[in-house]
Motif scaffolding. Structure first.
Motif, PDB file in Angstrom:
ATOM      1  N   TYR A   5      -5.733  -3.297   7.762  1.00  0.00           N
ATOM      2  CA  TYR A   5      -4.835  -4.447   7.663  1.00  0.00           C
ATOM      3  C   TYR A   5      -3.833  -4.239   6.535  1.00  0.00           C
ATOM      4  N   SER A   6      -4.313  -3.726   5.397  1.00  0.00           N
ATOM      5  CA  SER A   6      -3.432  -3.485   4.259  1.00  0.00           C
ATOM      6  C   SER A   6      -2.346  -2.482   4.605  1.00  0.00           C
ATOM      7  N   PHE A   7      -2.748  -1.402   5.278  1.00  0.00           N
ATOM      8  CA  PHE A   7      -1.771  -0.382   5.647  1.00  0.00           C
ATOM      9  C   PHE A   7      -0.741  -0.949   6.615  1.00  0.00           C
ATOM     10  N   GLY A   8      -1.199  -1.760   7.558  1.00  0.00           N
ATOM     11  CA  GLY A   8      -0.261  -2.373   8.502  1.00  0.00           C
ATOM     12  C   GLY A   8       0.723  -3.283   7.803  1.00  0.00           C
ATOM     13  N   LEU A   9       0.235  -4.037   6.819  1.00  0.00           N
ATOM     14  CA  LEU A   9       1.108  -4.930   6.077  1.00  0.00           C
ATOM     15  C   LEU A   9       2.138  -4.138   5.266  1.00  0.00           C
ATOM     16  N   VAL A  10       1.679  -3.062   4.644  1.00  0.00           N
ATOM     17  CA  VAL A  10       2.588  -2.216   3.863  1.00  0.00           C
ATOM     18  C   VAL A  10       3.649  -1.595   4.758  1.00  0.00           C
ATOM     19  N   ALA A  11       3.214  -1.085   5.917  1.00  0.00           N
ATOM     20  CA  ALA A  11       4.165  -0.488   6.858  1.00  0.00           C
ATOM     21  C   ALA A  11       5.198  -1.516   7.303  1.00  0.00           C
ATOM     22  N   LEU A  12       4.758  -2.758   7.526  1.00  0.00           N
ATOM     23  CA  LEU A  12       5.672  -3.816   7.937  1.00  0.00           C
ATOM     24  C   LEU A  12       6.668  -4.131   6.824  1.00  0.00           C
ATOM     25  N   LEU A  13       6.174  -4.236   5.591  1.00  0.00           N
ATOM     26  CA  LEU A  13       7.048  -4.549   4.457  1.00  0.00           C
ATOM     27  C   LEU A  13       8.072  -3.438   4.223  1.00  0.00           C
ATOM     28  N   LEU A  14       7.601  -2.198   4.261  1.00  0.00           N
ATOM     29  CA  LEU A  14       8.510  -1.079   4.041  1.00  0.00           C
ATOM     30  C   LEU A  14       9.525  -0.966   5.171  1.00  0.00           C
ATOM     31  N   GLY A  15       9.056  -1.186   6.404  1.00  0.00           N
ATOM     32  CA  GLY A  15       9.974  -1.139   7.538  1.00  0.00           C
ATOM     33  C   GLY A  15      11.048  -2.205   7.434  1.00  0.00           C
ATOM     34  N   ALA A  16      10.652  -3.411   7.015  1.00  0.00           N
ATOM     35  CA  ALA A  16      11.628  -4.490   6.847  1.00  0.00           C
ATOM     36  C   ALA A  16      12.611  -4.146   5.734  1.00  0.00           C
ATOM     37  N   GLY A  17      12.098  -3.571   4.656  1.00  0.00           N
ATOM     38  CA  GLY A  17      12.977  -3.175   3.556  1.00  0.00           C
ATOM     39  C   GLY A  17      13.953  -2.092   3.967  1.00  0.00           C
ATOM     40  N   LEU A  40       5.199   4.663   0.542  1.00  0.00           N
ATOM     41  CA  LEU A  40       3.829   4.907   0.986  1.00  0.00           C
ATOM     42  C   LEU A  40       3.029   5.672  -0.069  1.00  0.00           C
ATOM     43  N   LEU A  41       3.667   6.671  -0.673  1.00  0.00           N
ATOM     44  CA  LEU A  41       2.977   7.434  -1.722  1.00  0.00           C
ATOM     45  C   LEU A  41       2.657   6.548  -2.922  1.00  0.00           C
ATOM     46  N   ILE A  42       3.606   5.710  -3.291  1.00  0.00           N
ATOM     47  CA  ILE A  42       3.393   4.818  -4.425  1.00  0.00           C
ATOM     48  C   ILE A  42       2.282   3.816  -4.113  1.00  0.00           C
ATOM     49  N   TYR A  43       2.284   3.271  -2.910  1.00  0.00           N
ATOM     50  CA  TYR A  43       1.226   2.344  -2.523  1.00  0.00           C
ATOM     51  C   TYR A  43      -0.135   3.040  -2.522  1.00  0.00           C
ATOM     52  N   ALA A  46      -0.947   3.286  -6.332  1.00  0.00           N
ATOM     53  CA  ALA A  46      -0.797   2.137  -7.233  1.00  0.00           C
ATOM     54  C   ALA A  46      -0.847   0.802  -6.507  1.00  0.00           C
ATOM     55  N   GLY A  47      -1.109   0.808  -5.213  1.00  0.00           N
ATOM     56  CA  GLY A  47      -1.281  -0.430  -4.479  1.00  0.00           C
ATOM     57  C   GLY A  47      -0.035  -1.290  -4.429  1.00  0.00           C
ATOM     58  N   PHE A  48      -0.270  -2.588  -4.227  1.00  0.00           N
ATOM     59  CA  PHE A  48       0.860  -3.515  -4.126  1.00  0.00           C
ATOM     60  C   PHE A  48       1.591  -3.663  -5.456  1.00  0.00           C
ATOM     61  N   GLY A  49       0.884  -3.427  -6.564  1.00  0.00           N
ATOM     62  CA  GLY A  49       1.550  -3.455  -7.861  1.00  0.00           C
ATOM     63  C   GLY A  49       2.605  -2.376  -7.960  1.00  0.00           C
ATOM     64  N   GLY A  50       2.282  -1.189  -7.470  1.00  0.00           N
ATOM     65  CA  GLY A  50       3.253  -0.102  -7.469  1.00  0.00           C
ATOM     66  C   GLY A  50       4.445  -0.416  -6.598  1.00  0.00           C
ATOM     67  N   LEU A  51       4.182  -1.002  -5.426  1.00  0.00           N
ATOM     68  CA  LEU A  51       5.291  -1.391  -4.549  1.00  0.00           C
ATOM     69  C   LEU A  51       6.151  -2.467  -5.204  1.00  0.00           C
ATOM     70  N   GLY A  52       5.516  -3.348  -5.970  1.00  0.00           N
ATOM     71  CA  GLY A  52       6.265  -4.368  -6.689  1.00  0.00           C
ATOM     72  C   GLY A  52       7.219  -3.758  -7.703  1.00  0.00           C
ATOM     73  N   LEU A  53       6.759  -2.714  -8.392  1.00  0.00           N
ATOM     74  CA  LEU A  53       7.623  -2.025  -9.358  1.00  0.00           C
ATOM     75  C   LEU A  53       8.803  -1.366  -8.651  1.00  0.00           C
ATOM     76  N   LEU A  54       8.530  -0.750  -7.497  1.00  0.00           N
ATOM     77  CA  LEU A  54       9.606  -0.137  -6.708  1.00  0.00           C
ATOM     78  C   LEU A  54      10.611  -1.184  -6.262  1.00  0.00           C
TER      79      LEU A  54
END
Length: 235
Positions: A5-17, A40-43, A46-54
């Motif tokens: 589920y987490s990976f799907g959410l990340v893929a959706l967020l990155l795709g939207a971005g 994807l590498l950052i996630y 570093a998880g969602f925190g890393g994506l937040g920094l990006l």
């Protein structure tokens, strides 16, 4: 939250971005794809925190580049290609963070250090971007970083007090988000030092190697983020 589920959410967020960035002309398609891969590498490390920094770096950088656009164009200070970032620029600003994300994912024992260094790279990239883009608008006096003599606004290696302080503010925002995501401690203050060190290194490289056309701006930006990461790790 399951891993799938987490990976799907990340893929959706990155795709939207990626879609938003290309649609609004902030990134080329190649740059958006590169940014998605780095995300994807950052996630992964570093998880969602890393994506937040990006996301914070990208949002602040895009806003700063667009700010006072007509004025920058009139003065010849605007980004080329209407500010649309290329894949090379994305790698220069976030490639170190992506590499550190991969290190954190592959070597869990080193993950805390890698995440701190990742944040250091973004602190440096953010400081440099805000110091350049906003310093060229709000600066009053401009000096060569090596000689401290007055110099031409917008030239490589030229700094202003206002731009430096705005860059420090950018590092502080990155440090604050890092603290929220990964915990408060001395490392949050270290990120201010790392961001400032990277920004200073960028200016010195700009005044020397880049002015002589020995290296490109992308190379200088990459080294800026590397310095930020190394300083954060060393502290």
């Amino acid at each position: 939250m399951t891993a799938m589920y987490s990976f799907g959410l990340v893929a959706l967020l990155l795709g939207a971005g990626m879609a938003y960035s290309t649609r609004t002309g902030k990134l080329t398609r190649a740059a958006a794809g590169t940014g998605g891969l780095l995300g994807l590498l950052i996630y992964g490390g570093a998880g969602f925190g890393g994506l937040g920094l990006l996301a914070l770096f990208f949002g602040l950088g895009s806003a700063a580049s667009a700010w006072q656009g007509p004025t920058k164009r009139r003065l010849g200070l605007a980004e080329a290609n209407k500010g649309r970032r290329t894949a090379g620029q994305v790698l220069a600003n976030a490639g170190v963070a992506g590499l550190l994300g991969a290190v954190a994912a592959c070597y869990p024992a080193q993950a805390p250090l890698a995440r701190l260094m990742l944040a250091g790279s973004f602190a440096a990239a953010t400081a440099d971007t805000l110091a350049s883009e906003l310093g060229n608008v709000y600066g009053r006096r401009y000096y060569n970083v090596l000689t401290w003599r007055p110099d031409v606004r917008g030239e490589n290696g030229v700094v202003s007090l206002e731009g430096t302080l705005l860059g420090l503010a950018g590092s502080a925002l990155v440090a604050g988000l890092y603290g929220l995501c990964f915990g408060w401690g001395p490392s949050v203050g270290w990120l201010l030092v790392a961001g400032t060190a990277g920004n200073l290194a960028d200016s010195v490289l700009g005044a020397t190697l880049e002015r002589r056309q020995l290296v490109s701006n992308n190379t200088v930006n990459l080294l800026n983020t590397l310095v930020g990461a190394l300083v954060a790790g060393a502290l």
